[in-house]
Design a protein around this motif. Structure first.
Motif, PDB file in Angstrom:
ATOM      1  N   LEU A 301       5.754  79.210 -27.064  1.00  0.00           N
ATOM      2  CA  LEU A 301       5.102  79.200 -28.375  1.00  0.00           C
ATOM      3  C   LEU A 301       3.587  79.278 -28.200  1.00  0.00           C
ATOM      4  O   LEU A 301       2.903  80.035 -28.909  1.00  0.00           O
ATOM      5  CB  LEU A 301       5.486  77.933 -29.128  1.00  0.00           C
ATOM      6  N   ARG A 302       3.061  78.518 -27.252  1.00  0.00           N
ATOM      7  CA  ARG A 302       1.614  78.533 -27.017  1.00  0.00           C
ATOM      8  C   ARG A 302       1.146  79.929 -26.591  1.00  0.00           C
ATOM      9  O   ARG A 302       0.108  80.414 -27.050  1.00  0.00           O
ATOM     10  CB  ARG A 302       1.270  77.490 -25.954  1.00  0.00           C
ATOM     11  N   ALA A 303       1.955  80.586 -25.734  1.00  0.00           N
ATOM     12  CA  ALA A 303       1.595  81.940 -25.299  1.00  0.00           C
ATOM     13  C   ALA A 303       1.670  82.918 -26.469  1.00  0.00           C
ATOM     14  O   ALA A 303       0.839  83.820 -26.594  1.00  0.00           O
ATOM     15  CB  ALA A 303       2.527  82.389 -24.181  1.00  0.00           C
ATOM     16  N   ALA A 304       2.679  82.748 -27.350  1.00  0.00           N
ATOM     17  CA  ALA A 304       2.836  83.656 -28.488  1.00  0.00           C
ATOM     18  C   ALA A 304       1.710  83.485 -29.509  1.00  0.00           C
ATOM     19  O   ALA A 304       1.281  84.452 -30.143  1.00  0.00           O
ATOM     20  CB  ALA A 304       4.188  83.423 -29.164  1.00  0.00           C
ATOM     21  N   LEU A 305       1.212  82.257 -29.648  1.00  0.00           N
ATOM     22  CA  LEU A 305       0.132  82.015 -30.610  1.00  0.00           C
ATOM     23  C   LEU A 305      -1.231  82.418 -30.050  1.00  0.00           C
ATOM     24  O   LEU A 305      -2.158  82.715 -30.812  1.00  0.00           O
ATOM     25  CB  LEU A 305       0.120  80.538 -31.012  1.00  0.00           C
ATOM     26  N   GLY A 306      -1.341  82.443 -28.723  1.00  0.00           N
ATOM     27  CA  GLY A 306      -2.565  82.921 -28.088  1.00  0.00           C
ATOM     28  C   GLY A 306      -3.802  82.161 -28.529  1.00  0.00           C
ATOM     29  O   GLY A 306      -3.850  80.924 -28.501  1.00  0.00           O
ATOM     30  N   ASP A 307      -4.810  82.921 -28.959  1.00  0.00           N
ATOM     31  CA  ASP A 307      -6.106  82.328 -29.297  1.00  0.00           C
ATOM     32  C   ASP A 307      -6.060  81.474 -30.566  1.00  0.00           C
ATOM     33  O   ASP A 307      -7.015  80.738 -30.839  1.00  0.00           O
ATOM     34  CB  ASP A 307      -7.152  83.433 -29.473  1.00  0.00           C
ATOM     35  N   ASP A 308      -4.962  81.557 -31.337  1.00  0.00           N
ATOM     36  CA  ASP A 308      -4.893  80.758 -32.566  1.00  0.00           C
ATOM     37  C   ASP A 308      -4.947  79.262 -32.276  1.00  0.00           C
ATOM     38  O   ASP A 308      -5.415  78.477 -33.109  1.00  0.00           O
ATOM     39  CB  ASP A 308      -3.609  81.082 -33.343  1.00  0.00           C
ATOM     40  N   LEU A 309      -4.443  78.866 -31.095  1.00  0.00           N
ATOM     41  CA  LEU A 309      -4.457  77.441 -30.768  1.00  0.00           C
ATOM     42  C   LEU A 309      -5.808  76.976 -30.237  1.00  0.00           C
ATOM     43  O   LEU A 309      -6.064  75.780 -30.144  1.00  0.00           O
ATOM     44  CB  LEU A 309      -3.383  77.131 -29.716  1.00  0.00           C
ATOM     45  N   ALA A 310      -6.683  77.937 -29.878  1.00  0.00           N
ATOM     46  CA  ALA A 310      -7.986  77.565 -29.319  1.00  0.00           C
ATOM     47  C   ALA A 310      -8.825  76.768 -30.322  1.00  0.00           C
ATOM     48  O   ALA A 310      -9.708  76.007 -29.928  1.00  0.00           O
ATOM     49  CB  ALA A 310      -8.744  78.809 -28.876  1.00  0.00           C
ATOM     50  N   ALA A 311      -8.537  76.941 -31.597  1.00  0.00           N
ATOM     51  CA  ALA A 311      -9.304  76.235 -32.622  1.00  0.00           C
ATOM     52  C   ALA A 311      -8.956  74.755 -32.672  1.00  0.00           C
ATOM     53  O   ALA A 311      -9.748  73.949 -33.167  1.00  0.00           O
ATOM     54  CB  ALA A 311      -9.053  76.874 -33.988  1.00  0.00           C
ATOM     55  N   ILE A 312      -7.766  74.388 -32.160  1.00  0.00           N
ATOM     56  CA  ILE A 312      -7.356  72.979 -32.266  1.00  0.00           C
ATOM     57  C   ILE A 312      -7.125  72.324 -30.905  1.00  0.00           C
ATOM     58  O   ILE A 312      -7.135  71.106 -30.804  1.00  0.00           O
ATOM     59  CB  ILE A 312      -6.086  72.831 -33.136  1.00  0.00           C
ATOM     60  N   GLU A 313      -6.913  73.118 -29.869  1.00  0.00           N
ATOM     61  CA  GLU A 313      -6.677  72.549 -28.541  1.00  0.00           C
ATOM     62  C   GLU A 313      -7.885  72.749 -27.632  1.00  0.00           C
ATOM     63  O   GLU A 313      -8.573  73.757 -27.723  1.00  0.00           O
ATOM     64  CB  GLU A 313      -5.454  73.193 -27.870  1.00  0.00           C
ATOM     65  N   VAL A 314      -8.120  71.780 -26.759  1.00  0.00           N
ATOM     66  CA  VAL A 314      -9.175  71.884 -25.748  1.00  0.00           C
ATOM     67  C   VAL A 314      -8.516  71.664 -24.392  1.00  0.00           C
ATOM     68  O   VAL A 314      -8.037  70.556 -24.108  1.00  0.00           O
ATOM     69  CB  VAL A 314     -10.281  70.838 -25.967  1.00  0.00           C
ATOM     70  N   PRO A 315      -8.428  72.690 -23.551  1.00  0.00           N
ATOM     71  CA  PRO A 315      -7.774  72.500 -22.248  1.00  0.00           C
ATOM     72  C   PRO A 315      -8.606  71.617 -21.330  1.00  0.00           C
ATOM     73  O   PRO A 315      -9.840  71.637 -21.371  1.00  0.00           O
ATOM     74  CB  PRO A 315      -7.674  73.921 -21.690  1.00  0.00           C
ATOM     75  N   ALA A 316      -7.919  70.826 -20.511  1.00  0.00           N
ATOM     76  CA  ALA A 316      -8.605  70.010 -19.506  1.00  0.00           C
ATOM     77  C   ALA A 316      -9.183  70.923 -18.436  1.00  0.00           C
ATOM     78  O   ALA A 316      -8.621  71.973 -18.126  1.00  0.00           O
ATOM     79  CB  ALA A 316      -7.643  69.013 -18.895  1.00  0.00           C
ATOM     80  N   LYS A 317     -10.312  70.523 -17.873  1.00  0.00           N
ATOM     81  CA  LYS A 317     -10.966  71.323 -16.842  1.00  0.00           C
ATOM     82  C   LYS A 317     -10.988  70.537 -15.542  1.00  0.00           C
ATOM     83  O   LYS A 317     -11.447  69.394 -15.499  1.00  0.00           O
ATOM     84  CB  LYS A 317     -12.395  71.672 -17.257  1.00  0.00           C
ATOM     85  N   ASP A 318     -10.474  71.157 -14.458  1.00  0.00           N
ATOM     86  CA  ASP A 318     -10.455  70.503 -13.157  1.00  0.00           C
ATOM     87  C   ASP A 318     -11.858  70.366 -12.594  1.00  0.00           C
ATOM     88  O   ASP A 318     -12.767  71.136 -12.929  1.00  0.00           O
ATOM     89  CB  ASP A 318      -9.616  71.311 -12.166  1.00  0.00           C
ATOM     90  N   ALA A 319     -12.014  69.379 -11.739  1.00  0.00           N
ATOM     91  CA  ALA A 319     -13.255  69.259 -10.976  1.00  0.00           C
ATOM     92  C   ALA A 319     -13.393  70.498 -10.095  1.00  0.00           C
ATOM     93  O   ALA A 319     -12.405  71.113  -9.701  1.00  0.00           O
ATOM     94  CB  ALA A 319     -13.228  67.996 -10.123  1.00  0.00           C
ATOM     95  N   ALA A 320     -14.624  70.865  -9.822  1.00  0.00           N
ATOM     96  CA  ALA A 320     -14.874  72.094  -9.062  1.00  0.00           C
ATOM     97  C   ALA A 320     -15.783  71.792  -7.879  1.00  0.00           C
ATOM     98  O   ALA A 320     -16.452  70.746  -7.824  1.00  0.00           O
ATOM     99  CB  ALA A 320     -15.508  73.147  -9.959  1.00  0.00           C
TER     100      ALA A 320
END
Length: 606
Positions: A301-320
């Protein structure tokens, strides 16, 4: 004959004794008899009792004999008269019975080891008993013999046979029988519901004929002991979901699910989930029994919605980690917020059958980075272990050079944890126009032609050599068909999406950092970790099986790329790894290069 008037005989001088009746325990009904005079009924079955008259004075001796017979009958753990495989085990202790039964099995060893003839659906074969674990469980058989029901009288005069306990590896037997059956088994047709676009498509369930592992084990156990051929039955099996239940799932869920969108509301806004996205994420999965269960795959579902979820979700970012001033520097990651997949899947599934009220509330939950700064700092990435550079021409204006730079930037800074395998295709995904790659020469069907992503093989060769000289484990690579002098012979690799990949495994206890850099004419890959080897070097064998290029004329045009031709050859390369001053590993790499034809764009001279 008595004569009256004669003198009576002298009195008996033996002592007077008291006669006593002793009754044995009831041993079952006696025969059918006619009633005795004075008795009622006829043909009744009366209990048969053994009555023995014992005289006082000799009673003790007889009872002692009876007691002795009882003691004899109950001697040992196994009731007297009990046999297994024709061997008398009665009256023995468990230990003696165990030894006797094992001796009998030793006598039968050759017979029991003979291949067992089996027939499955008309196909016959022989199975080695040892291969499927056929054996007599001696302790269990002795226990069964000791537990055999025996009446006290039966212990004196009766007999009984106890079947041996036979073990078999049901899984291995089923595997062997499936090989005998081959493709003749008619497996169940599992029910299925999929979508073509937003239209449900069904596969109707059908019964099948198949082996039943437990039934197979039963008949094989019996046939093995009897030494007779075994016919293993096939059993008709029906999927747990019936055709009627399948129709109901389509009518009550699959069709209404994609009849209208669903509104997903969160604290940060709402998103419309269109029917197309629902169709891609609603899954109907059949288990091994054919039971069909619906679920919502939130990842799809997340893949099908694509960028539509970017408005409400914030992905975690790994240490670099980056290399700055010749030293590795750690940058802290950050937490994110994502939809709670478990509750979203459940709530979506609940509203999909409804014609209205198609609305769910999504809960955003904090997510932590998989790789924190603390964990990254403890991976032992502290020094440069290896570095490798290859050169290219054309400058950065060249499409080929741009492709090299693009893939280098995608891989730069990658951390490979201990024990993990890195896949170049898996890391970058498809390398097409949408990902910023351009047309440049690639080898296709033995000749150079324009193709998207040309040049990425040079980066692959550079990365392969960097991991090679770091002593990391080579998992998958394939050298080019032709040798190009910008690469080391044999120790090089091509790549092509999705069929040809390059993979290596971090076979150390430390983390691995891939650091990339490029100039207008070079690409460099360095591996940072903890150095564990003194040196890694390559020793070459001589080139052999030399072949010369053919001359081939091609139709002139934009797709024709002329070449000078390159000799073909076979060569060995040995990776020699030293640690503590001694060689700890010597690995052989061998490759045969074809001779690259000399391509000329134009017709043959007349």
């Amino acid at each position: 004959m008595t004569l009256y008037g004669e003198k009576s005989p002298p009195a008996d001088d033996r002592p007077t004794v008291q006669v006593t009746a002793v009754t044995w325990p009831d041993d079952g009904p006696g025969p059918v008899t006619a009633p005795a005079p004075g008795e009622q009924g006829g043909g009744s079955r009366r209990p048969r009792r053994v009555r023995i008259l014992l005289a006082a004075g000799v009673t003790g001796g007889v009872l002692a004999a009876v007691a002795g017979a009882g003691a004899w009958a109950y001697a040992g753990d196994v009731p007297r008269g009990t046999s297994v495989l024709g061997t008398e085990l009665g009256g023995r202790s468990r230990a003696d019975a165990d030894r006797e039964l094992r001796a009998e099995l030793d006598r039968r060893a050759a017979t029991l080891a003979r291949p067992l003839k089996v027939s499955v659906d008309g196909r016959t074969a022989e199975i080695n008993p040892a291969d499927v674990g056929l054996a007599v469980d001696v302790p269990a058989t002795v226990a069964a013999a000791a537990a055999a029901d025996a009446h006290p009288v039966s212990r004196l005069v009766g007999s009984r046979t106890v079947d041996p306990v036979v073990t078999v590896d049901v899984g291995r037997l089923d595997e062997a029988l499936r090989k005998v059956l081959g493709t003749q088994a008619q497996g169940m047709t599992m029910p299925a519901i999929t979508y073509q676009g937003t239209t449900p498509k069904v596969v109707r369930p059908k019964p099948g004929l198949a082996l039943d592992p437990q039934r197979s084990a039963e008949v094989v156990r019996a046939g093995w002991l009897a030494g007779t051929p075994v016919t293993v039955p096939l059993v008709e099996s029906h999927p747990a979901t019936t055709p009627e239940e399948l129709d109901r799932l389509v009518a009550e869920l699959a069709r209404p699910a994609v009849a209208a969108p669903v509104t997903l509301r969160t604290d940060k806004g709402s998103v419309k989930v269109p029917p197309a996205a629902i169709a891609k994420s609603l899954r109907f999965t059949a288990d091994k029994t054919g039971k069909l269960s619906p679920s919502v795959d939130v990842k799809r579902l997340r893949a099908a919605l694509g960028d539509d979820l970017a408005a409400i979700e914030v992905p975690a970012k790994d240490a670099a980690m980056t290399i700055s001033g010749g030293r590795p520097t750690v940058t802290e990651g950050r937490p994110g917020q994502q939809l709670d997949t478990a509750t979203l899947s459940r709530d979506l599934l609940a509203v999909l059958p409804k014609p209205d009220g198609r609305e769910v509330t999504g809960e955003l939950k904090p997510t932590q980075p998989e790789l924190t700064a603390e964990k990254l700092a403890g991976l032992g990435i502290k020094e440069q272990v290896s570095t490798f550079t290859t050169r290219f021409t054309g400058g950065m204006a060249s499409s080929r050079s741009q492709n090299i730079a693009t893939i280098a930037k995608e891989v730069d800074g990658t951390i490979v944890l201990p024990g993990k395998t890195f896949s170049l295709n898996g890391h970058t995904g498809e390398r097409g126009y949408a990902q910023g790659y351009r047309d440049a020469p690639v080898i296709l069907d033995g000749k150079l032609v324009p193709g998207v992503g040309g040049g990425t093989s040079q980066f692959t060769t550079t990365l392969f050599n960097a991991t090679y000289y770091a002593g990391l484990e080579d998992v998958e690579h394939k050298p080019h068909s032709y040798w190009f002098d910008r690469y080391p012979a044999v120790i090089e690799s091509t790549i092509f999406w999705p069929s040809l990949d390059f993979k290596f495994r971090n076979n150390t206890e430390h983390g691995v950092l891939i650091d990339t850099s490029y100039t207008s004419s070079t690409i460099t890959v360095s591996i940072w970790s903890t150095k564990i080897y003194d040196s890694v070097k390559t020793e070459y064998g001589p080139r052999r099986n030399i072949t010369t290029p053919k001359l081939i004329h091609l139709e002139p045009g934009p797709s024709c790329i002329a070449t000078n031709g390159i000799n073909g050859f076979t060569q060995d390369a040995f990776r020699v790894i030293k640690k503590g001053g001694v060689v700890v590993k010597r690995e052989k790499f061998t490759w045969r290069y074809d001779a690259e034809p000399r391509y000329v764009c134009g017709p043959k001279p007349s």
